[in-house]
Design an enzyme around this catalytic site. Structure first.
Site, PDB file in Angstrom:
ATOM      1  N   THR A   1       0.829  -1.201   0.000  1.00 55.22           N
ATOM      2  CA  THR A   1       0.000   0.000   0.000  1.00 55.22           C
ATOM      3  C   THR A   1       0.865   1.253   0.000  1.00 55.22           C
ATOM      4  O   THR A   1       0.442   2.309  -0.481  1.00 55.22           O
ATOM      5  CB  THR A   1      -0.951  -0.006   1.206  1.00 55.22           C
TER       6      THR A   1
ATOM      7  N   TYR B   1       4.320 -12.501   5.900  1.00 58.11           N
ATOM      8  CA  TYR B   1       3.159 -11.989   5.158  1.00 58.11           C
ATOM      9  C   TYR B   1       2.818 -12.985   4.054  1.00 58.11           C
ATOM     10  O   TYR B   1       3.591 -13.171   3.111  1.00 58.11           O
ATOM     11  CB  TYR B   1       3.508 -10.614   4.597  1.00 58.11           C
TER      12      TYR B   1
ATOM     13  N   LYS C   1       0.857 -12.014   8.991  1.00 55.35           N
ATOM     14  CA  LYS C   1      -0.180 -11.224   8.305  1.00 55.35           C
ATOM     15  C   LYS C   1      -0.825 -12.146   7.287  1.00 55.35           C
ATOM     16  O   LYS C   1      -0.171 -12.592   6.336  1.00 55.35           O
ATOM     17  CB  LYS C   1       0.410  -9.988   7.631  1.00 55.35           C
TER      18      LYS C   1
ATOM     19  N   VAL D   1      -3.928  -5.890  10.106  1.00 57.82           N
ATOM     20  CA  VAL D   1      -3.062  -4.993   9.344  1.00 57.82           C
ATOM     21  C   VAL D   1      -3.922  -4.523   8.193  1.00 57.82           C
ATOM     22  O   VAL D   1      -4.160  -5.241   7.220  1.00 57.82           O
ATOM     23  CB  VAL D   1      -1.787  -5.680   8.836  1.00 57.82           C
TER      24      VAL D   1
END
Length: 296
Positions: A50, A138, A166, A206
């Site tokens: 992001t 992640y 995550k 998250v």
């Protein structure tokens, strides 16, 4: 099973605002960080997808960590993205992030080259051994092209510095078993699955939508962990238009557009991302307002 959240419960994966000419808007970056603190975030993840990390240089990544630290002080944790598809460069990024002042590392599965599970395990182990920082792995196979299999996660969770996951796999059944068998602190990495993942043992989020509805997400978390599941469900259902609307195209694009609509400096994207079209912004306004977001 009560699992302690190592980075708090609400973490927002922060955008990196750029000027129209493509430079980082440093004043805008600081303003967004302050906005996130004001809306209940326990942590801020920088230099992630992001944050358009594939388009920022190593030097810029270091400066982003330092700029956010200047704003947040010791109030919240800074988790720095430090992973790409080449292990030695990822290790270098991890060390630079530690030196720049990060509190933890967010490390994605190596992407594009589709390593086998043995290579994935070796990559995360090298990253965990590279610094003294705690590490969040992640798992987002829709982006990376390969999942971290449950058995690999469970084995990696034995490493003392691999403290969190995550989860953006979109498979709550697999996540349920990972949490039961490993006890790893798991954060939802897919906003529309925030509440479902809490129900199978996740410790927090998250979030991308933390930019726009962070206060609501914090209320959802507080309600859930206070045992008020009806309130948590009410908030989840209220936010469904925001969760859906933010990802009608790539999340950073519409998050920046949303921040701009809120009077905050979302700024512009860097190629290969492109800014939201007028039609996309019009639809985004409808989605945000349906979820209770106040626009300027």
């Amino acid at each position: 099973m009560q699992i302690t959240p190592p980075f708090g419960r609400l973490i927002t994966a922060m955008v990196t605002p750029f000027t129209k000419s493509g430079e980082i808007d440093w004043a805008g970056l600081e303003k967004i960080a302050a906005h996130l603190i004001g809306n209940g975030n326990d942590g801020i993840a920088v230099n992630g997808t992001t944050g358009e990390a594939p388009t920022t240089s190593d030097d810029e990544k270091d400066q982003i960590i330092k700029a956010v630290r200047k704003v947040v002080g010791d109030q919240v944790k800074i988790i720095a993205g430090a992973g790409n598809n080449e292990t030695s460069h990822s290790v270098e990024q991890a060390r630079r992030a530690a030196k720049a002042g990060a509190d933890g590392l967010l490390v994605v599965t190596p992407y594009y080259n589709k390593p086998p599970q043995a290579g994935i395990a070796a990559h995360f182990t090298a990253m965990a051994n590279a610094t003294d920082l705690p590490l969040m792995i992640y798992d987002i196979p829709g982006r990376t092209g390969v999942e971290i299999e449950s058995e690999t996660i469970i084995k990696l969770a034995e490493h003392k510095k691999i403290v969190a996951l995550k989860d953006a796999k979109g498979n709550p059944a697999a996540t349920s078993w990972v949490i039961k068998q490993s006890g790893i602190a798991t954060y939802s990495g897919d906003d529309i699955l925030n509440l479902p993942l809490l129900s199978v043992g996740a410790v927090g989020f998250v979030s991308v939508c933390g930019h726009t509805v962070g206060a609501d997400l914090k209320m959802m978390l507080n309600a859930w962990f206070a045992g008020d599941t009806n309130k948590a469900l009410e908030i989840h259902q209220k936010l469904l238009p925001v969760f859906t609307g933010t990802f009608r195209t790539q999340g950073a694009i519409l998050t920046k557009a949303a921040l701009n609509l809120m009077g905050l400096p979302g700024g512009f994207t860097r190629l290969p991302l492109v800014d939201a079209t007028d039609a996309q912004i019009a639809q985004l306004k409808v989605d945000l307002q349906a979820g209770g977001v106040n626009l300027k």
